[in-house]
Scaffold this motif. Structure first.
Motif, short mmCIF file in Angstrom:
data_model
loop_
_atom_site.label_atom_id
_atom_site.label_comp_id
_atom_site.label_asym_id
_atom_site.label_seq_id
_atom_site.Cartn_x
_atom_site.Cartn_y
_atom_site.Cartn_z
N PRO A 34 -31.97 75.38 -44.31
CA PRO A 34 -31.39 74.55 -43.21
C PRO A 34 -31.64 75.50 -41.93
O PRO A 34 -32.03 76.69 -42.09
CB PRO A 34 -29.80 74.57 -43.51
N GLN A 35 -31.21 75.10 -40.81
CA GLN A 35 -31.23 75.78 -39.41
C GLN A 35 -30.11 76.68 -39.48
O GLN A 35 -30.05 77.99 -39.00
CB GLN A 35 -31.07 74.80 -38.32
N ILE A 36 -29.02 76.35 -39.88
CA ILE A 36 -27.94 77.35 -40.17
C ILE A 36 -26.93 76.84 -41.43
O ILE A 36 -26.82 75.50 -41.88
CB ILE A 36 -27.09 77.03 -38.78
N VAL A 37 -26.36 77.86 -42.04
CA VAL A 37 -25.48 77.24 -43.19
C VAL A 37 -24.03 77.38 -42.74
O VAL A 37 -23.64 77.78 -41.25
CB VAL A 37 -25.47 78.35 -44.31
N ASN A 86 -41.46 76.21 -56.16
CA ASN A 86 -42.55 75.13 -56.14
C ASN A 86 -42.98 74.30 -55.00
O ASN A 86 -43.85 74.08 -54.48
CB ASN A 86 -42.66 74.27 -57.38
N ALA A 87 -41.94 73.90 -54.27
CA ALA A 87 -41.84 73.17 -53.25
C ALA A 87 -40.38 73.72 -52.20
O ALA A 87 -39.40 73.64 -52.68
CB ALA A 87 -41.82 71.57 -53.30
N ILE A 88 -40.88 73.86 -51.10
CA ILE A 88 -39.89 74.68 -50.06
C ILE A 88 -39.95 73.77 -48.82
O ILE A 88 -41.17 73.24 -48.16
CB ILE A 88 -40.21 75.76 -49.47
N SER A 89 -38.62 73.12 -48.42
CA SER A 89 -38.36 72.16 -47.37
C SER A 89 -37.69 73.01 -46.00
O SER A 89 -36.85 73.90 -46.56
CB SER A 89 -37.91 71.15 -47.52
N VAL A 90 -38.14 72.89 -44.84
CA VAL A 90 -37.48 73.73 -43.78
C VAL A 90 -37.00 72.62 -42.72
O VAL A 90 -37.69 71.88 -42.46
CB VAL A 90 -38.45 74.57 -43.31
N SER A 91 -35.77 72.85 -42.25
CA SER A 91 -35.35 72.23 -40.90
C SER A 91 -35.84 73.01 -39.71
O SER A 91 -35.06 74.12 -39.54
CB SER A 91 -33.93 71.96 -41.00
N VAL A 92 -36.84 72.97 -39.31
CA VAL A 92 -37.65 74.08 -38.48
C VAL A 92 -36.84 74.37 -37.32
O VAL A 92 -36.41 73.40 -36.47
CB VAL A 92 -38.92 73.59 -38.27
N LEU A 93 -36.46 75.80 -36.89
CA LEU A 93 -35.86 76.14 -35.62
C LEU A 93 -36.95 76.49 -34.72
O LEU A 93 -36.72 76.34 -33.51
CB LEU A 93 -34.99 77.34 -35.91
#
Length: 328
Positions: A34-37, A86-93
């Protein structure tokens, strides 16, 4: 500054290693960064990811920065790549810096994709979108104009200046005003980073500098409390309408106090669920259809092959009247 950067990198590396080693080695691993926890919005995405992990037989890794620092986020992504997730998702900053990381992932046959916030020119595998950027921009402007009129002055308080999703929504707000409400004055966006206190100060200054201000839009969920508190502190409830892209749980008290007239969002728990499902599809080498039935979701999910966008659905509008029907 250097010591802080090194300690942050070491801490994030240890966090990633701990998260990775805790999982069974025989299951596919899907991560979300995430962008921030530590905020309700991304906690709801984490809950959805955990639910999907059980449904689809994967291990789910949730790891992100403690503040909205693009370098910290990239370091966490690189740690996950190094660990072979295997798979990485990102909420891009920061959309401008993600492309090299996508190439690093491809070199290791890791599926790197975006969710919640996109980097469309990065080469990412897919973007799991909560709603269209245009739909979100149009909805918040249309709903605001209903409440403040089509000759009003409206302010914008956003989060990080580099966040592609926030900037896209602002861009469509500006387009909507220009095309449909030419007599509305939309002030230049102000950026508060990831802190509510900074958003409150910006909003207070905005109210003081613009006695004719009729509305303030909080573009990041982290800025919603600050905008609402500034309106309350200034004694502007009923005179300045607050709104933002924030969850019902975040907005509930402000909707009921009147400092917010409405909020716009989607269900982040479902978005987290869809993110993990998409990761599993990518791992399995499956393609997305124009319309997808996702086990565990009560709606069809559209996919645009030209843009590589997997769309959860249309935005939702939460008000004082309906907010208690929702709990996220």
């Amino acid at each position: 500054m250097l010591k802080k950067m090194i300690s942050t990198m070491v801490a994030s590396a240890l966090l990633g290693a701990t998260a990775f080693s805790a999982f069974a080695q025989d299951k596919p691993k899907v991560a979300f960064v995430p962008q921030i926890v530590g905020i309700p919005y991304f906690k709801a995405m984490q809950d959805g990811g955990n639910r999907a992990a059980k449904a689809f037989g994967v291990d789910f890794i949730y790891s992100g920065p403690v503040d909205t620092n693009p370098m910290d986020q990239l370091q966490i992504v690189q740690n996950l790549i190094a660990q072979g997730v295997n798979a990485i998702s990102v909420s891009v900053l920061d959309a401008s810096s993600i492309a090299p990381v996508v190439e690093q992932a491809k070199a290791k046959n890791i599926k790197l994709f975006t969710s919640d916030s996109d980097a469309p020119d990065s080469g990412r595998a897919v973007y799991v979108a909560q709603a269209t950027d245009e739909g979100l921009g149009d909805t918040v402007i249309d709903e605001m104009v209903k409440r403040v009129g089509d000759h009003a002055k409206i302010g914008i308080v956003s989060g990080e200046a580099t966040a592609s999703n926030l900037n896209a929504w602002i861009g469509f707000m500006q387009q909507r005003v220009k095309a449909k409400y030419p007599n509305v004055t939309l002030l230049k966006p102000q950026f508060a980073g990831g802190t509510s206190s900074r958003a409150a100060q910006i909003s207070a200054d905005m109210i003081a500098a613009n006695p004719d201000l009729k509305g303030i839009i909080a573009v990041a969920s982290t800025t919603c409390p600050g905008v609402a508190q500034a309106i309350e502190t200034a004694g502007k409830i009923g005179k300045v309408v607050g709104t933002g892209y924030c969850s019902p749980d975040t907005a509930r008290a402000y909707l009921k106090s009147g400092s917010f007239g409405f909020s716009v969002l989607w269900d982040p728990e479902k978005l987290g669920y869809l993110t993990v499902w998409a990761g599993k599809q990518l791992i399995d080498g499956k393609t997305f259809s124009a319309e997808n039935s996702v086990p565990g979701l009560d709606q069809k999910v559209a996919y645009d092959a030209k843009t590589g966008v997997l769309l959860l659905g249309a935005p939702a509008v939460f008000t004082k009247q309906n907010v208690d029907q929702f709990h996220f």
